[in-house]
Enzyme design. Structure first.
Site: not given
Ligand SMILES: N[C@H](CCC[C@H](N)C(=O)O)C(=O)O
Length: 277
Positions: A211, A71, A162, A223, A220
């Protein structure tokens, strides 16, 4: 359970200092506290723990209770927490995650962390490592049927999967409708985080994100890194990109010589609290 609510350009998590607290069932706790009406309200739960291999360990759970591997916005907030709350006085720290050890540089002003630069590691493009079911080694702007439509996808892992899709207008996207179709797509056996991107110029893009496990978030970090890598691979931008997200901007630099992606951005404390779990 004592907690600190923090946010990185609007991607907000509940942070628990596991040097002081013990969480029996983090998935269930994340589901409960993430609810924006019956809980604290957040995109998920992040545990700050001791580590044998690094200065600290970060464990991250999405709002649905699923565990994420990395994250980016959360990592910046962990860097701020451990310095501001006196767990370290170092301004260069290492944090272990399910996707390996990350290295952070903390920018301190008046004894508080204002900005964090994270070495997010190497981008991964091999489909089997994303993971993605596809008859080919990499996916760079390849067409896929998603629901009733065809989207060109570029697949990148930053320790989490992603799917990057380029569109003409991110603001008008029916994200609630198409986001889940990507999240549940059979091509992604471990689901996927999906970024919808409009290129503004060779140094600037804007994006929204659906997400895995949390739905649309304001930002993200992983992301944004995946978007920068995809934008360079597709020839749309330079190696240094400002990524504009709903919650704010991130500076991403893909150092091609090292093959490391660097993410720089803010981290803020919103409030502290205590909740019965
Ligand atoms: N918000 C996060 C990513 C969360 C990823 C999560 N949703 C997963 O891969 O399960 C960020 O700032 O990188």
């Amino acid at each position: 359970m004592k907690f600190t609510k923090m946010q990185g350009i609007g991607n907000d998590y509940v942070y628990v200092n596991c040097f002081q607290e013990h969480i029996e069932n983090p998935s269930e706790v994340s589901r409960r506290i993430s609810d924006r009406h019956f809980g604290i309200g957040s995109d998920g739960l992040i545990l700050i723990k001791s580590s044998e291999k690094a200065d600290f360990e970060m464990e991250m759970y999405n709002a649905d209770g699923s565990q994420g591997a990395m994250c980016g916005n959360g990592m910046r907030c962990v860097g701020k927490y451990v310095y501001d709350y006196g767990l370290t006085d170092k301004t260069r720290i290492s944090v272990d995650t399910k996707s390996g050890i990350k290295y952070l540089d903390l920018t301190v002003e008046n004894k508080k962390v204002k900005q964090v630069r994270v070495n997010m590691g190497e981008p991964v493009l091999e489909t089997k490592a994303i993971p993605m079911i596809y008859d080919g080694e990499k996916v760079i702007s390849q067409p896929f049927n998603v629901g009733q439509d065809i989207y060109e996808i570029t697949a990148v892992s930053m320790g989490n999967p992603h799917a990057v899709v380029y569109v003409d207008n991110v603001k008008s996207l029916p994200l609630e409708e198409i986001g889940p179709k990507f999240e549940k797509h059979t091509a992604f056996p471990e689901s996927v985080n999906t970024e919808f991107v409009r290129v503004i110029d060779r140094r600037t893009v804007e994006m929204r994100v659906w997400e895995r496990g949390s739905g649309e978030t304001l930002a993200c970090g992983t992301g944004a890194c995946a978007v920068a890598v995809a934008s360079v691979l597709n020839g749309y931008t330079e190696d240094e990109v400002t990524v504009r997200l709903l919650g704010g901007d991130l500076k991403i630099f893909w150092d091609r010589a090292e093959n490391f992606v660097y993410m720089t951005g803010p981290a803020e404390v919103v409030f502290e609290g205590e909740i019965e779990i």
